[in-house]
Design a protein around this motif. Structure first.
Motif, PDB file in Angstrom:
ATOM      1  N   THR A  36       0.828  -1.199   0.000  1.00 49.75           N
ATOM      2  CA  THR A  36       0.000   0.000   0.000  1.00 49.75           C
ATOM      3  C   THR A  36       0.864   1.252   0.000  1.00 49.75           C
ATOM      4  OG1 THR A  36      -1.684  -1.185   1.272  1.00 49.75           O
ATOM      5  CG2 THR A  36      -1.873   1.209   1.177  1.00 49.75           C
ATOM      6  N   ASP A  37       0.474   2.198  -0.851  1.00 49.00           N
ATOM      7  CA  ASP A  37       1.152   3.495  -0.943  1.00 49.00           C
ATOM      8  C   ASP A  37       0.392   4.509  -0.098  1.00 49.00           C
ATOM      9  OD1 ASP A  37       2.448   5.812  -1.649  1.00 49.00           O
ATOM     10  OD2 ASP A  37       1.604   5.906  -3.684  1.00 49.00           O
ATOM     11  N   LEU A  38       1.057   5.047   0.930  1.00 44.23           N
ATOM     12  CA  LEU A  38       0.423   6.045   1.800  1.00 44.23           C
ATOM     13  C   LEU A  38       0.962   7.448   1.557  1.00 44.23           C
ATOM     14  CD1 LEU A  38       0.613   3.196   3.603  1.00 44.23           C
ATOM     15  CD2 LEU A  38      -0.509   4.646   5.270  1.00 44.23           C
ATOM     16  N   SER A  39       1.667   7.657   0.463  1.00 44.09           N
ATOM     17  CA  SER A  39       2.270   8.965   0.202  1.00 44.09           C
ATOM     18  C   SER A  39       1.207   9.995  -0.165  1.00 44.09           C
ATOM     19  CB  SER A  39       3.291   8.850  -0.934  1.00 44.09           C
ATOM     20  OG  SER A  39       2.642   8.496  -2.158  1.00 44.09           O
ATOM     21  N   GLY A  40       1.584  11.274  -0.014  1.00 45.80           N
ATOM     22  CA  GLY A  40       0.699  12.357  -0.399  1.00 45.80           C
ATOM     23  C   GLY A  40      -0.302  12.767   0.664  1.00 45.80           C
ATOM     24  N   ASN A  41      -0.222  12.148   1.853  1.00 47.05           N
ATOM     25  CA  ASN A  41      -1.125  12.497   2.952  1.00 47.05           C
ATOM     26  C   ASN A  41      -2.596  12.479   2.517  1.00 47.05           C
ATOM     27  OD1 ASN A  41      -1.785  13.250   5.607  1.00 47.05           O
ATOM     28  ND2 ASN A  41      -1.756  15.428   5.083  1.00 47.05           N
ATOM     29  N   PRO A  42      -3.095  11.333   2.034  1.00 44.23           N
ATOM     30  CA  PRO A  42      -4.498  11.272   1.603  1.00 44.23           C
ATOM     31  C   PRO A  42      -5.445  11.287   2.796  1.00 44.23           C
ATOM     32  CG  PRO A  42      -3.541   9.083   1.591  1.00 44.23           C
ATOM     33  CD  PRO A  42      -2.418  10.034   1.931  1.00 44.23           C
ATOM     34  N   SER A  43      -6.715  11.499   2.513  1.00 40.88           N
ATOM     35  CA  SER A  43      -7.721  11.290   3.551  1.00 40.88           C
ATOM     36  C   SER A  43      -7.849   9.794   3.786  1.00 40.88           C
ATOM     37  CB  SER A  43      -9.065  11.862   3.117  1.00 40.88           C
ATOM     38  OG  SER A  43      -9.592  11.113   2.029  1.00 40.88           O
ATOM     39  N   ILE A  85     -11.091   7.215  13.330  1.00 34.42           N
ATOM     40  CA  ILE A  85     -11.386   7.038  11.910  1.00 34.42           C
ATOM     41  C   ILE A  85     -12.892   6.983  11.666  1.00 34.42           C
ATOM     42  CG2 ILE A  85     -11.290   5.318  10.054  1.00 34.42           C
ATOM     43  CD1 ILE A  85      -8.368   4.792  10.949  1.00 34.42           C
ATOM     44  N   VAL A  86     -13.613   6.218  12.461  1.00 34.35           N
ATOM     45  CA  VAL A  86     -15.061   6.109  12.234  1.00 34.35           C
ATOM     46  C   VAL A  86     -15.767   7.424  12.529  1.00 34.35           C
ATOM     47  CG1 VAL A  86     -15.095   3.635  12.676  1.00 34.35           C
ATOM     48  CG2 VAL A  86     -15.472   5.207  14.583  1.00 34.35           C
ATOM     49  N   GLU A  87     -15.147   8.246  13.403  1.00 30.28           N
ATOM     50  CA  GLU A  87     -15.757   9.533  13.717  1.00 30.28           C
ATOM     51  C   GLU A  87     -15.549  10.540  12.591  1.00 30.28           C
ATOM     52  OE1 GLU A  87     -15.489  13.059  17.142  1.00 30.28           O
ATOM     53  OE2 GLU A  87     -14.362  11.198  17.364  1.00 30.28           O
ATOM     54  N   LYS A  88     -14.332  10.578  12.021  1.00 30.62           N
ATOM     55  CA  LYS A  88     -14.043  11.534  10.954  1.00 30.62           C
ATOM     56  C   LYS A  88     -13.160  10.875   9.890  1.00 30.62           C
ATOM     57  CE  LYS A  88     -14.454  15.778  13.688  1.00 30.62           C
ATOM     58  NZ  LYS A  88     -13.775  17.032  14.133  1.00 30.62           N
ATOM     59  N   PRO A  89     -13.758  10.036   9.029  1.00 29.37           N
ATOM     60  CA  PRO A  89     -12.958   9.336   8.020  1.00 29.37           C
ATOM     61  C   PRO A  89     -12.451  10.250   6.906  1.00 29.37           C
ATOM     62  CG  PRO A  89     -15.291   8.878   7.717  1.00 29.37           C
ATOM     63  CD  PRO A  89     -15.169   9.633   9.004  1.00 29.37           C
ATOM     64  N   GLU A  90     -13.003  11.461   6.812  1.00 27.89           N
ATOM     65  CA  GLU A  90     -12.578  12.377   5.754  1.00 27.89           C
ATOM     66  C   GLU A  90     -11.287  13.114   6.107  1.00 27.89           C
ATOM     67  OE1 GLU A  90     -14.898  14.640   8.749  1.00 27.89           O
ATOM     68  OE2 GLU A  90     -15.164  12.727   7.706  1.00 27.89           O
ATOM     69  N   ARG A  91     -10.781  12.948   7.315  1.00 24.01           N
ATOM     70  CA  ARG A  91      -9.549  13.620   7.737  1.00 24.01           C
ATOM     71  C   ARG A  91      -8.343  13.137   6.934  1.00 24.01           C
ATOM     72  NH1 ARG A  91      -8.898  13.581  14.304  1.00 24.01           N
ATOM     73  NH2 ARG A  91     -10.128  15.446  14.793  1.00 24.01           N
ATOM     74  N   SER A  92      -7.351  14.041   6.779  1.00 24.19           N
ATOM     75  CA  SER A  92      -6.061  13.612   6.252  1.00 24.19           C
ATOM     76  C   SER A  92      -5.428  12.670   7.270  1.00 24.19           C
ATOM     77  CB  SER A  92      -5.148  14.809   6.021  1.00 24.19           C
ATOM     78  OG  SER A  92      -5.722  15.691   5.073  1.00 24.19           O
ATOM     79  N   ILE A  93      -4.685  11.690   6.780  1.00 23.68           N
ATOM     80  CA  ILE A  93      -4.206  10.644   7.689  1.00 23.68           C
ATOM     81  C   ILE A  93      -3.203  11.172   8.709  1.00 23.68           C
ATOM     82  CG2 ILE A  93      -4.675   8.744   6.104  1.00 23.68           C
ATOM     83  CD1 ILE A  93      -1.741   8.766   5.295  1.00 23.68           C
ATOM     84  N   ASP A  94      -2.564  12.326   8.427  1.00 24.73           N
ATOM     85  CA  ASP A  94      -1.611  12.846   9.409  1.00 24.73           C
ATOM     86  C   ASP A  94      -2.298  13.561  10.570  1.00 24.73           C
ATOM     87  OD1 ASP A  94      -2.419  15.253   8.316  1.00 24.73           O
ATOM     88  OD2 ASP A  94      -0.402  15.969   7.840  1.00 24.73           O
TER      89      ASP A  94
END
Length: 672
Positions: free
Chosen positions: A68-75, A193-202
């Motif tokens: 899995t690629d986690l680069s780019g700080n995705p949501s 995560i379940v509370e705010k899944p739209e957040r950026s992962i950082d």
């Protein structure tokens, strides 16, 4: 139960399975602990994807490497899409045996590890089962649990309507406390995560409720009390015990009264020569009691010192002078003749005072300042006033000058005295290099305590044998060392130092092997690991090395922790998202304290980059220094050193920017 239902709901809305949701969260957890964005986790698949295999007895399970690629700080929602694509691609090719994948890739093999992944994530239910057979009595036979096949094997089955998390781990790599903390972080991460899944992962935090009890609070108020200028504290010692020995070198001794009186005379001479408050005075020095006199005299005059080491190339010293732009020059007798290049440069400086400082009390009686008053000038000094300039390596080819304040010089001295039980009866050896911040601790700490500072002669520093003999003969009780100097001292065959009771290490990574060897040499000593930087002025982190410490891990090369912040200092590990790191999470080390250096001489831009406003309080006077070091919090809250960010190394305690090395090499005529 509630979290399980929320995970099911999130998975339905995102169009993924619960396995994919859990795997995405676990990948994020691994990424935060390792600092890597390319994560490969293994999983297993039943291998019964055709109806005709349903009733067949046999082992069809195949291993899948899920990358899995986690680069780019995705949501997290976008990360889920990536994980879904990875899993579906793997399922499409599940019939390809794992052994065939390994054969085709042909990675470099290490038979102690799996070739493609060291972490297995499994959906299987591993809870204990009770077997019942009609007409039979079932007896379960106990057996020794097999060793872990992977570094980590994570199980996340749903049992009785709720997801249960379990980890099988390699006990040679992880402690039970570390794994328990990891499971708590996984659960905490899933809740966010379940509370705010739209957040950026950082933006998700790994600081769990239990971790908050041992981690520093970056909003906690810190004491900015100032103890007063160092030379003022020395005068108090001179009043309290005027005839006590302050400094001893191979040629003579100085009492506190003599040191106080002569430094006042020197200060009066400097001011009469035109030195103004905050003027910089360069000291061309070597280890001698005259160096102590010079430092005190300059501080009493309200001026700022910068020490020049004669062993450095003239070009380097000229770089220091160009940045510092001194108004005064003090050449300590015995430091050696100046090179022609350095003499020529000095001739072009606008110096109001140029002085040769005699190397001894008898010579001082014939010095230019002998007829000046021995009374204190009373120059007003504030905590924020500059005290000295220290240099460190710069990435552009030029060194960086750090403007250091009076406040940090004395603030930590009472804490040092109380914490380490050092006092007036101690004998402190001055063995630090002239360019080290340790040098200031070598000098200022013992004189604050009313202790005696012992200065070795040049011959005593020529070899480990001579240094060891000098330490024994003088009965040194407190010593500041770099790990490199400590290692050098271990080359001496007869090296027992019975009087040594406190050894402070700083300047580089200290290992368990280093401490074990020093313990043999100084069996009666406490060993402390200090952490600091030129920009923090003093050691700001400490760790007391336990008397019995294992040297088995990594062949004795296991790094000793940096520890935790001293009084009114916090060692903050921050994530890429600017949050406080959780236990075990990789973070960049920031030092928070009211007692940091001012900044860099003549470089406001770099000062603003490295000395930042505390993002947790947003108060202008609440600063953090960005060290560029990487670390992790241990379960007890101590900081474990991991490495350095960017292109920087430490060589024998010296911080070196590789960019500066490249800049110098590029100037060579043979360089392309």
């Amino acid at each position: 139960m509630e979290l399980t239902e929320e995970l099911k709901d999130l998975s339905r809305r995102a169009g993924v399975t619960r396995f994919m949701t859990l795997l995405a969260a676990f990948n994020l957890l691994l990424s935060r602990h390792t600092g890597q964005e390319d994560i490969v986790v293994g999983s297993t698949i039943a291998g019964r994807n055709r109806p005709e295999l349903d009733g067949v007895i046999g082992f069809f399970i195949n291993a899948l490497a899920l990358r899995t690629d986690l680069s780019g700080n995705p949501s997290f929602i976008d990360l889920l899409k990536r994980v879904r694509e990875v899993c579906l691609d793997a399922y499409t090719h599940q019939d390809l045996p794992f052994e065939k994948v390994v054969e085709e890739l042909n990675p470099q093999r290490d038979f102690s590890r799996n070739p493609l992944f060291q972490v297995l994530f499994n959906w299987a239910d591993v809870s204990e089962r009770v077997l019942t057979l009609p007409g039979c009595e079932i007896v379960k036979l106990s057996y020794a649990a097999p060793s872990a096949k992977f570094d980590l094997t994570v199980y996340a089955p749903e049992i009785d309507g709720r997801v249960e998390l379990a980890i099988v781990y390699n006990a040679e790599l992880f402690s039970e406390a570390r794994i328990a903390g990891l499971l708590e972080q996984f659960s905490c991460l899933l809740s966010q995560i379940v509370e705010k899944p739209e957040r950026s992962i950082d933006q998700y935090s790994l600081v769990t409720p239990s971790a908050q009890a041992v981690l520093p609070d970056p909003t906690e108020p810190l004491d900015d009390t100032w103890e007063g200028a160092f030379h003022e504290l020395l005068s108090k010692q001179a009043e309290h015990a005027p005839e006590r020995l302050a400094v001893v070198d191979p040629n003579e001794t100085w009492t506190y009264r003599e040191l106080d009186m002569r430094s006042n005379q020197l200060a009066n001479y400097l001011v009469a020569s035109g030195i103004q408050p905050n003027d910089i005075i360069a000291i061309y020095a070597h280890r001698t009691s005259a160096l102590v006199l010079a430092l005190l005299g300059i501080l009493r005059a309200g001026a700022v010192f910068v020490i020049l080491d004669p062993t450095y190339p003239a070009s380097r010293l000229i770089s220091y002078l160009r940045i510092a732009r001194p108004r005064g020059w003090v050449h300590i007798e015995g430091a050696g003749e100046l090179s022609q290049e350095l003499r020529d440069y000095l001739a072009g400086l606008d110096l109001c005072c140029r002085l040769t400082l005699p190397n001894g009390k008898a010579s001082s009686d014939r010095s230019p300042w002998q007829d000046y008053s021995s009374r204190d000038l009373g120059v007003p000094i504030q905590a924020d006033d500059p005290a000295y300039v220290a240099f460190t390596s710069g990435s552009t080819g030029e060194p960086k000058g750090v403007l250091c304040r009076h406040g940090p010089v004395t603030h930590f001295l009472p804490w040092h005295k109380k914490t380490f039980d050092v006092g007036a009866s101690d004998r402190v050896g001055l063995v630090s290099g002239l360019s080290y911040s340790l040098l200031h601790r070598d000098i200022f700490t013992p004189l604050f305590l009313g202790a005696t500072l012992y200065v070795p002669g040049p011959n005593d520093m020529e070899s480990p044998e001579r240094l060891s003999n000098w330490l024994r003969q003088t009965g040194i009780t407190v010593l500041h060392l770099t790990p490199a100097l400590g290692q050098l001292m271990q080359t001496v065959s007869e090296r027992i130092l019975p009087s040594l009771r406190c050894v402070f290490f700083a300047g580089d990574v200290l290992t368990t092997h280093d401490t074990a060897m020093i313990r043999k040499s100084a069996p009666n000593s406490k060993i402390l690991n200090f952490y600091g930087a030129t920009e923090t002025q003093r050691a700001v982190g400490y760790y007391a090395v336990p008397e019995h410490i294992s040297t088995q891990a990594r062949g004795g090369r296991q790094a000793i922790p940096l520890g935790r912040g001293i009084k009114d200092v916090q060692l903050l590990l921050l994530t890429a998202g600017g949050q406080l790191a959780g236990i075990g999470e990789l973070g960049e080390l920031y030092v928070r304290s009211p007692h940091l250096a001012r900044g860099y001489v003549g470089d406001d831009e770099l000062t603003q980059q490295k000395f930042i406003v505390n993002p947790f309080t947003k108060k202008s006077g609440d600063r953090l220094f960005r060290t560029g070091e990487l670390g992790r919090y241990l379960p007890d809250g101590n900081v474990e050193w991991v490495g350095r960010k960017g292109r920087r190394v430490n060589i024998r305690g010296f911080r070196v920017e590789l960019g500066e090395v490249e800049s110098v090499l590029s100037q060579h005529p043979c360089s392309n």
